[in-house]
Design a protein around this motif. Sequence first.
Motif, PDB file in Angstrom:
ATOM      1  N   VAL A 123      47.290  31.952  60.827  1.00  0.00           N
ATOM      2  CA  VAL A 123      47.899  32.663  61.951  1.00  0.00           C
ATOM      3  C   VAL A 123      46.829  33.526  62.620  1.00  0.00           C
ATOM      4  O   VAL A 123      46.152  34.311  61.973  1.00  0.00           O
ATOM      5  CB  VAL A 123      49.080  33.537  61.483  1.00  0.00           C
ATOM      6  N   PHE A 124      46.701  33.347  63.934  1.00  0.00           N
ATOM      7  CA  PHE A 124      45.734  34.107  64.720  1.00  0.00           C
ATOM      8  C   PHE A 124      46.513  34.924  65.747  1.00  0.00           C
ATOM      9  O   PHE A 124      47.400  34.389  66.405  1.00  0.00           O
ATOM     10  CB  PHE A 124      44.767  33.160  65.437  1.00  0.00           C
ATOM     11  N   GLN A 125      46.175  36.198  65.886  1.00  0.00           N
ATOM     12  CA  GLN A 125      46.930  37.039  66.808  1.00  0.00           C
ATOM     13  C   GLN A 125      46.007  37.980  67.559  1.00  0.00           C
ATOM     14  O   GLN A 125      45.051  38.519  67.016  1.00  0.00           O
ATOM     15  CB  GLN A 125      47.971  37.873  66.045  1.00  0.00           C
ATOM     16  N   THR A 126      46.312  38.146  68.838  1.00  0.00           N
ATOM     17  CA  THR A 126      45.699  39.188  69.648  1.00  0.00           C
ATOM     18  C   THR A 126      46.779  39.694  70.580  1.00  0.00           C
ATOM     19  O   THR A 126      47.418  38.908  71.278  1.00  0.00           O
ATOM     20  CB  THR A 126      44.436  38.694  70.398  1.00  0.00           C
ATOM     21  N   GLY A 127      47.044  40.986  70.549  1.00  0.00           N
ATOM     22  CA  GLY A 127      48.157  41.519  71.324  1.00  0.00           C
ATOM     23  C   GLY A 127      49.444  40.833  70.912  1.00  0.00           C
ATOM     24  O   GLY A 127      49.733  40.702  69.725  1.00  0.00           O
ATOM     25  N   GLU A 128      50.186  40.353  71.898  1.00  0.00           N
ATOM     26  CA  GLU A 128      51.450  39.659  71.619  1.00  0.00           C
ATOM     27  C   GLU A 128      51.291  38.139  71.607  1.00  0.00           C
ATOM     28  O   GLU A 128      52.276  37.412  71.533  1.00  0.00           O
ATOM     29  CB  GLU A 128      52.512  40.059  72.652  1.00  0.00           C
ATOM     30  N   LEU A 129      50.053  37.666  71.690  1.00  0.00           N
ATOM     31  CA  LEU A 129      49.772  36.232  71.653  1.00  0.00           C
ATOM     32  C   LEU A 129      49.486  35.831  70.213  1.00  0.00           C
ATOM     33  O   LEU A 129      48.597  36.384  69.571  1.00  0.00           O
ATOM     34  CB  LEU A 129      48.558  35.919  72.541  1.00  0.00           C
ATOM     35  N   VAL A 148      52.608  28.301  69.479  1.00  0.00           N
ATOM     36  CA  VAL A 148      52.081  29.470  70.181  1.00  0.00           C
ATOM     37  C   VAL A 148      53.275  30.294  70.647  1.00  0.00           C
ATOM     38  O   VAL A 148      54.230  29.759  71.200  1.00  0.00           O
ATOM     39  CB  VAL A 148      51.225  29.050  71.398  1.00  0.00           C
ATOM     40  N   THR A 149      53.203  31.608  70.389  1.00  0.00           N
ATOM     41  CA  THR A 149      54.256  32.491  70.878  1.00  0.00           C
ATOM     42  C   THR A 149      53.620  33.655  71.635  1.00  0.00           C
ATOM     43  O   THR A 149      52.509  34.086  71.332  1.00  0.00           O
ATOM     44  CB  THR A 149      55.139  33.049  69.741  1.00  0.00           C
ATOM     45  N   VAL A 150      54.342  34.131  72.641  1.00  0.00           N
ATOM     46  CA  VAL A 150      53.966  35.336  73.380  1.00  0.00           C
ATOM     47  C   VAL A 150      55.204  36.211  73.410  1.00  0.00           C
ATOM     48  O   VAL A 150      56.281  35.765  73.810  1.00  0.00           O
ATOM     49  CB  VAL A 150      53.504  35.009  74.821  1.00  0.00           C
ATOM     50  N   ASP A 151      55.055  37.458  72.969  1.00  0.00           N
ATOM     51  CA  ASP A 151      56.186  38.385  72.889  1.00  0.00           C
ATOM     52  C   ASP A 151      57.343  37.780  72.099  1.00  0.00           C
ATOM     53  O   ASP A 151      58.510  37.974  72.448  1.00  0.00           O
ATOM     54  CB  ASP A 151      56.671  38.784  74.304  1.00  0.00           C
ATOM     55  N   GLY A 152      57.016  36.998  71.067  1.00  0.00           N
ATOM     56  CA  GLY A 152      58.041  36.410  70.220  1.00  0.00           C
ATOM     57  C   GLY A 152      58.688  35.160  70.778  1.00  0.00           C
ATOM     58  O   GLY A 152      59.523  34.541  70.120  1.00  0.00           O
ATOM     59  N   GLU A 153      58.320  34.761  71.987  1.00  0.00           N
ATOM     60  CA  GLU A 153      58.901  33.567  72.616  1.00  0.00           C
ATOM     61  C   GLU A 153      57.953  32.381  72.431  1.00  0.00           C
ATOM     62  O   GLU A 153      56.763  32.484  72.713  1.00  0.00           O
ATOM     63  CB  GLU A 153      59.109  33.790  74.119  1.00  0.00           C
ATOM     64  N   THR A 154      58.498  31.253  71.980  1.00  0.00           N
ATOM     65  CA  THR A 154      57.683  30.051  71.808  1.00  0.00           C
ATOM     66  C   THR A 154      57.256  29.520  73.170  1.00  0.00           C
ATOM     67  O   THR A 154      58.056  29.448  74.100  1.00  0.00           O
ATOM     68  CB  THR A 154      58.472  28.966  71.053  1.00  0.00           C
ATOM     69  N   VAL A 155      55.971  29.152  73.278  1.00  0.00           N
ATOM     70  CA  VAL A 155      55.409  28.606  74.511  1.00  0.00           C
ATOM     71  C   VAL A 155      55.164  27.120  74.297  1.00  0.00           C
ATOM     72  O   VAL A 155      54.483  26.733  73.346  1.00  0.00           O
ATOM     73  CB  VAL A 155      54.078  29.321  74.859  1.00  0.00           C
ATOM     74  N   ARG A 156      55.712  26.303  75.176  1.00  0.00           N
ATOM     75  CA  ARG A 156      55.511  24.850  75.065  1.00  0.00           C
ATOM     76  C   ARG A 156      54.152  24.505  75.656  1.00  0.00           C
ATOM     77  O   ARG A 156      53.855  24.863  76.788  1.00  0.00           O
ATOM     78  CB  ARG A 156      56.612  24.101  75.808  1.00  0.00           C
ATOM     79  N   MET A 157      53.329  23.810  74.870  1.00  0.00           N
ATOM     80  CA  MET A 157      51.995  23.426  75.318  1.00  0.00           C
ATOM     81  C   MET A 157      51.746  21.965  75.012  1.00  0.00           C
ATOM     82  O   MET A 157      52.303  21.420  74.068  1.00  0.00           O
ATOM     83  CB  MET A 157      50.932  24.256  74.595  1.00  0.00           C
ATOM     84  N   PRO A 171      44.668  37.830  84.278  1.00  0.00           N
ATOM     85  CA  PRO A 171      44.953  37.503  82.869  1.00  0.00           C
ATOM     86  C   PRO A 171      44.556  38.597  81.882  1.00  0.00           C
ATOM     87  O   PRO A 171      43.520  39.238  82.029  1.00  0.00           O
ATOM     88  CB  PRO A 171      44.139  36.238  82.632  1.00  0.00           C
ATOM     89  N   ARG A 172      45.407  38.783  80.885  1.00  0.00           N
ATOM     90  CA  ARG A 172      45.129  39.706  79.775  1.00  0.00           C
ATOM     91  C   ARG A 172      44.455  38.980  78.618  1.00  0.00           C
ATOM     92  O   ARG A 172      43.669  39.565  77.903  1.00  0.00           O
ATOM     93  CB  ARG A 172      46.433  40.297  79.219  1.00  0.00           C
ATOM     94  N   TYR A 173      44.837  37.726  78.397  1.00  0.00           N
ATOM     95  CA  TYR A 173      44.399  37.018  77.192  1.00  0.00           C
ATOM     96  C   TYR A 173      43.180  36.134  77.442  1.00  0.00           C
ATOM     97  O   TYR A 173      42.130  36.347  76.874  1.00  0.00           O
ATOM     98  CB  TYR A 173      45.545  36.204  76.593  1.00  0.00           C
ATOM     99  N   VAL A 174      43.347  35.107  78.257  1.00  0.00           N
ATOM    100  CA  VAL A 174      42.243  34.185  78.525  1.00  0.00           C
ATOM    101  C   VAL A 174      41.482  34.716  79.733  1.00  0.00           C
ATOM    102  O   VAL A 174      41.956  34.618  80.855  1.00  0.00           O
ATOM    103  CB  VAL A 174      42.737  32.751  78.786  1.00  0.00           C
ATOM    104  N   THR A 175      40.318  35.299  79.468  1.00  0.00           N
ATOM    105  CA  THR A 175      39.542  35.895  80.550  1.00  0.00           C
ATOM    106  C   THR A 175      38.281  35.090  80.806  1.00  0.00           C
ATOM    107  O   THR A 175      37.823  34.330  79.957  1.00  0.00           O
ATOM    108  CB  THR A 175      39.174  37.358  80.226  1.00  0.00           C
ATOM    109  N   GLU A 222      40.208  37.796  74.354  1.00  0.00           N
ATOM    110  CA  GLU A 222      39.826  39.124  73.871  1.00  0.00           C
ATOM    111  C   GLU A 222      40.271  39.309  72.415  1.00  0.00           C
ATOM    112  O   GLU A 222      41.320  38.807  72.021  1.00  0.00           O
ATOM    113  CB  GLU A 222      40.463  40.219  74.732  1.00  0.00           C
ATOM    114  N   ALA A 223      39.480  40.047  71.664  1.00  0.00           N
ATOM    115  CA  ALA A 223      39.790  40.272  70.245  1.00  0.00           C
ATOM    116  C   ALA A 223      40.990  41.187  70.079  1.00  0.00           C
ATOM    117  O   ALA A 223      41.839  40.967  69.241  1.00  0.00           O
ATOM    118  CB  ALA A 223      38.580  40.834  69.523  1.00  0.00           C
ATOM    119  N   GLY A 224      41.097  42.215  70.860  1.00  0.00           N
ATOM    120  CA  GLY A 224      42.230  43.139  70.759  1.00  0.00           C
ATOM    121  C   GLY A 224      42.720  43.500  72.140  1.00  0.00           C
ATOM    122  O   GLY A 224      42.018  44.141  72.898  1.00  0.00           O
ATOM    123  N   VAL A 225      43.913  43.027  72.464  1.00  0.00           N
ATOM    124  CA  VAL A 225      44.435  43.255  73.822  1.00  0.00           C
ATOM    125  C   VAL A 225      45.483  44.324  73.761  1.00  0.00           C
ATOM    126  O   VAL A 225      46.331  44.314  72.903  1.00  0.00           O
ATOM    127  CB  VAL A 225      45.018  41.946  74.411  1.00  0.00           C
TER     128      VAL A 225
END
Length: 111
Positions: A12-18, A27-36, A94-98, A108-111
Amino acid sequence: TKLGSAESREHVFQTGELVVDDERKEVTVDGETVRMTPVEYKIVKFLMENRGLVFSSSQIYENVWNEPSYGADNIVAVHIRHIREKIEVDPSNPRYVTVVWGKGYKIEAGV
């Protein structure tokens, strides 16, 4: 392994809510599953495994597709745009993929 054990958490890898859960391929963001798509997932997983490090489009392509990246910049850029549309609150800011101009992309390591 039992769910929740320390051993399973290394997938499990996490940064912020990702969050990327590689056991579940989820993959989840804010607890919501993201379809990829499988390729989008591989890109996010690769960047999450290497949080804070910058990778060029060519490096991302070679690590995800496992082949030489002749003219792959546009292919990677399109996938990054789709990923941002799925995981960012505001894809244009973007907050995550910059992007690191002239160098490549990172998460980013810590968002």
